[in-house]
Motif scaffolding. Structure first.
Motif, PDB file in Angstrom:
ATOM      1  N   THR A   1      -2.228  -5.970   2.837  1.00  0.00           N
ATOM      2  CA  THR A   1      -1.675  -6.461   1.585  1.00  0.00           C
ATOM      3  C   THR A   1      -2.543  -5.933   0.447  1.00  0.00           C
ATOM      4  O   THR A   1      -3.764  -6.078   0.475  1.00  0.00           O
ATOM      5  CB  THR A   1      -1.647  -8.007   1.549  1.00  0.00           C
ATOM      6  N   PHE A   2      -1.901  -5.314  -0.524  1.00  0.00           N
ATOM      7  CA  PHE A   2      -2.579  -4.794  -1.703  1.00  0.00           C
ATOM      8  C   PHE A   2      -2.308  -5.731  -2.876  1.00  0.00           C
ATOM      9  O   PHE A   2      -1.189  -6.218  -3.037  1.00  0.00           O
ATOM     10  CB  PHE A   2      -2.044  -3.404  -2.075  1.00  0.00           C
ATOM     11  N   ASN A   3      -3.315  -5.968  -3.680  1.00  0.00           N
ATOM     12  CA  ASN A   3      -3.159  -6.641  -4.953  1.00  0.00           C
ATOM     13  C   ASN A   3      -3.494  -5.594  -6.019  1.00  0.00           C
ATOM     14  O   ASN A   3      -4.663  -5.346  -6.306  1.00  0.00           O
ATOM     15  CB  ASN A   3      -4.073  -7.861  -5.068  1.00  0.00           C
ATOM     16  N   ILE A   4      -2.470  -4.955  -6.555  1.00  0.00           N
ATOM     17  CA  ILE A   4      -2.659  -3.869  -7.524  1.00  0.00           C
ATOM     18  C   ILE A   4      -2.840  -4.484  -8.905  1.00  0.00           C
ATOM     19  O   ILE A   4      -1.982  -5.224  -9.386  1.00  0.00           O
ATOM     20  CB  ILE A   4      -1.462  -2.892  -7.509  1.00  0.00           C
ATOM     21  N   THR A   5      -3.971  -4.184  -9.544  1.00  0.00           N
ATOM     22  CA  THR A   5      -4.280  -4.739 -10.858  1.00  0.00           C
ATOM     23  C   THR A   5      -4.007  -3.765 -11.993  1.00  0.00           C
ATOM     24  O   THR A   5      -3.872  -4.176 -13.138  1.00  0.00           O
ATOM     25  CB  THR A   5      -5.745  -5.185 -10.921  1.00  0.00           C
TER      26      THR A   5
END
Length: 187
Positions: free
Chosen positions: A132-136
């Motif tokens: 899971t990526f949390n792209i900021t």
């Protein structure tokens, strides 16, 4: 009495001066707690797996790309070949079938090939079963397929090779990390 009064005035003055001393805030950014720069054609990447943190060192042997729609249609191909802080080779390769937009996005080998994301650091050679990526931050130029930059964090589960069709993984390793990659470095 004059002597006591004089000593008392000196003590009061010293206490007053020391109270006016400028406070140093613990929230002030320092070089140690500020993330590395992510200027054009640069970046950082780190991954923590099996209790060890591996950080990409950018030098003359570093190669990284994260390009959309270049190698595979509608896919963000993520490739890093570099050395880590231990001067050991690290390789991260992923074919992620999506634009990496700001927000949370997950991928799984249940819906993708088992080798959609591979990790090689130190003596670990693993394939990812879910991430899971949390792209900021994401700035994709769809004309040339480059991100300038793409930044965020990730976490997931990986398994050691060899992988055989239908066989359960021989181990499971949690991993996490962060990155900011701006365009590419190709040597």
């Amino acid at each position: 009495m004059k002597k006591i009064l004089k000593v008392t005035l000196i003590c009061i003055t010293l206490v007053t001066i020391s109270c006016k001393k400028e406070e140093v805030s613990n929230n002030t950014p320092t070089e140690q707690n500020t993330p590395p720069a992510c200027a054009l054609y640069s970046g950082f990447f780190n991954i923590n797996i099996k209790g060890t943190n591996y950080e990409m060192i950018v030098d003359s042997s570093t190669h990284f790309t994260i390009l959309y729609n270049w190698y595979n249609a509608n896919t963000s191909d993520f490739i890093i070949y570099a050395k880590d802080q231990f001067n050991k080779f690290m390789s991260i390769e992923a074919g992620l079938p999506a634009v990496l937009d700001v927000g949370t996005i997950s991928f799984s080998s249940d819906t993708l090939y088992f080798d959609f994301f591979e990790i090689d650091v130190d003596t670990i050679s693993a394939y990812v079963s879910e991430v899971t990526f949390n792209i900021t931050e994401s700035n994709l130029n769809e004309t040339d397929g480059t991100y300038s930059p793409v930044a965020g964090s990730f976490q997931g589960f990986a398994h050691s090779y060899p992988w055989t069709n239908g066989a359960p993984p021989i181990d499971t390793m949690a991993f996490s990390g962060s990155f900011c990659l701006n365009l590419y470095i190709i040597n």
